[in-house]
Design a protein around this motif. Structure first.
Motif, PDB file in Angstrom:
ATOM      1  N   GLU A 122       7.524 -10.809  10.828  1.00  0.00           N
ATOM      2  CA  GLU A 122       7.272  -9.169   9.938  1.00  0.00           C
ATOM      3  C   GLU A 122       6.684  -8.436  10.943  1.00  0.00           C
ATOM      4  O   GLU A 122       5.418  -9.007  11.508  1.00  0.00           O
ATOM      5  CB  GLU A 122       6.750  -9.535   8.591  1.00  0.00           C
TER       6      GLU A 122
ATOM      7  N   ASP B 254       4.003  -2.996  10.306  1.00  0.00           N
ATOM      8  CA  ASP B 254       4.361  -1.890   9.375  1.00  0.00           C
ATOM      9  C   ASP B 254       5.340  -2.010   8.162  1.00  0.00           C
ATOM     10  O   ASP B 254       5.864  -1.209   7.567  1.00  0.00           O
ATOM     11  CB  ASP B 254       4.853  -0.548  10.239  1.00  0.00           C
ATOM     12  N   GLU B 255       5.898  -3.258   8.435  1.00  0.00           N
ATOM     13  CA  GLU B 255       6.764  -3.949   7.045  1.00  0.00           C
ATOM     14  C   GLU B 255       6.555  -4.765   6.164  1.00  0.00           C
ATOM     15  O   GLU B 255       6.814  -4.880   5.428  1.00  0.00           O
ATOM     16  CB  GLU B 255       8.151  -4.211   7.751  1.00  0.00           C
TER      17      GLU B 255
ATOM     18  N   ASP C 267       4.382  -6.147   3.295  1.00  0.00           N
ATOM     19  CA  ASP C 267       4.067  -5.658   1.918  1.00  0.00           C
ATOM     20  C   ASP C 267       2.794  -6.366   1.732  1.00  0.00           C
ATOM     21  O   ASP C 267       2.600  -7.658   1.183  1.00  0.00           O
ATOM     22  CB  ASP C 267       5.062  -6.020   0.893  1.00  0.00           C
TER      23      ASP C 267
END
Length: 137
Positions: free
Chosen positions: A85, A88-89, A91
């Motif tokens: 991941e 900035d992606e 969660d």
């Protein structure tokens, strides 16, 4: 600086397929940097940050990756992590929840073999995601 082909493929998707000038990844031998022209090389990668130098900006883009393998062959690099991941992606709320669940499972397992090892791996992944999200190593 010379560039080379980098592929990062998870079980779910091709995460990255493009050119880079440098990566830094956590391997079983420690943090390892790969530049163009690197000798052929195979290594386990550990859960941790992966830095990919962007050709356009000459800055690193950082991802959280989970255990896998890296192969450097014929001037190309292929990384096969369990997951990946971009910072900035991530969660962050999901990562914090996963961290809490893993800590609870570790407390319940009390070093009882597979359950403890599985919970510990989940905790490492959650901590890596949180760290990468916060811009740390």
């Amino acid at each position: 600086m010379n560039s080379y082909k980098l592929k990062i493929i998870t079980p779910e998707k091709t995460f990255f397929d493009g050119e880079t000038t440098q990566i830094v990844v956590r391997t079983s031998e420690g943090d390892t940097g790969i530049l163009a022209g690197h000798i052929d090389y195979v290594s386990n990668i550990l859960t941790g940050p992966l830095k990919v130098k962007q050709i356009e900006t000459d800055e690193y883009r950082i991802a959280a990756v989970a255990d896998g393998i890296m192969v450097v062959a014929n001037g190309e690099v292929t990384i096969l992590p369990q997951s990946a991941e971009w910072a900035d992606e991530i969660d962050i709320d999901r990562a914090e929840t996963a961290k809490k669940r893993a800590e609870e499972k570790i407390a319940e397992a009390k070093e009882s073999g597979a359950a403890f090892d599985f919970a510990e791996a989940k905790l490492k992944r959650a901590l890596t995601r949180i760290s990468v999200y916060n811009g740390q190593k």
